[in-house]
Design a protein around this motif. Sequence first.
Motif: not given
Length: 348
Positions: A187-204, A233-242
Amino acid sequence: MIQQDAKAEQNLLVESGDIAYNMMRMWQGAYGVSETTCMVSPAYVVVKPKKNNLSIFFSYLFERSRSRYLFTIYSHGLTLDRLRLYPNDFLSIPVASPSLPEQQKIAEFLTAVDRRIELLQYKKEKLEAYKKGVMQKIFAKKLRFKADDGSEFPDWEEKKLGEVGKTFNGLTGKSKENFGKGKPYIQYKQIFDSSEIKIEGFGLVEVSENEFQSKVQKGDVFFTTSSETPREIGMASVLTNDVREVYLNSFCFGYRPNSIEKLLPEFSRYFFRSPIVRKGIVKLAQGSTRYNMSKVELMRLSFEIPSPKEQLKIAKFLTSLDRSIENLNQQINHTQTWKKGLLQKMFV
């Protein structure tokens, strides 16, 4: 307790130990104990404690959820933004209080709890400021790391982002009816809020078997494409999990490094939010009331990137700072929750 009021055009005198509250915001906890003599506007009511009533004790009593509820129902107004707790109504609220010595004991104890919370918040702020300063030095190459054997790492290499990876789009062709069930998506908020994607915040989101949609993978960097201000603008977040099958929301785009062994995910989360990279991205903001960013222009930006081994050193150092900050944050939240529960039990 007694109150001191004044005409609407006058200011009120507040003396040390008085409690002043905002008539329109008391139900939100807009009050305080004065530590000195001062003046307040007519929007406030000044409450002077009677003999054997300790103002600091009553300020803690007012923190209870029960007290906030009473402040609300004793206020007058059709809507929340029009509620007013008038002096006479405030004084009519029933309250039970212990003897003055017990008031003092309770106040001293809760003041000590508040001091602990303040100390933890101060430590957290200092550590966050240190992290911000050290990141500026690291990505300006004013602070360099060394290999375990003490040798120097190679010089950083300047690369265009387009040379290091390529972009991909988020979900397409979806309507609001497709969300709320199905496959996980970022989700958009997962990206905006943190530099690392929190997998518990996924939408469906619903995605059919024969549907072509880009799936994300470990090491992908996600960017927000629009904002209300250029600085966001352009806030970035990275997926660090498989992950197995995860998608990206429609309002962001992804950037996939050619090799996560050359651009480590653990490093990317700090790199793309570093002062130097953020400065370059902010310049890409276009618009007047709403700002957007071009993927093409982003790929043309050039930045110096350290070797993978130095990336790992940087990532480990900054991650350790983040863990310390999060530990302090958890202590703050735990102490605040404990205090809240204590207030409810004390003032039954």
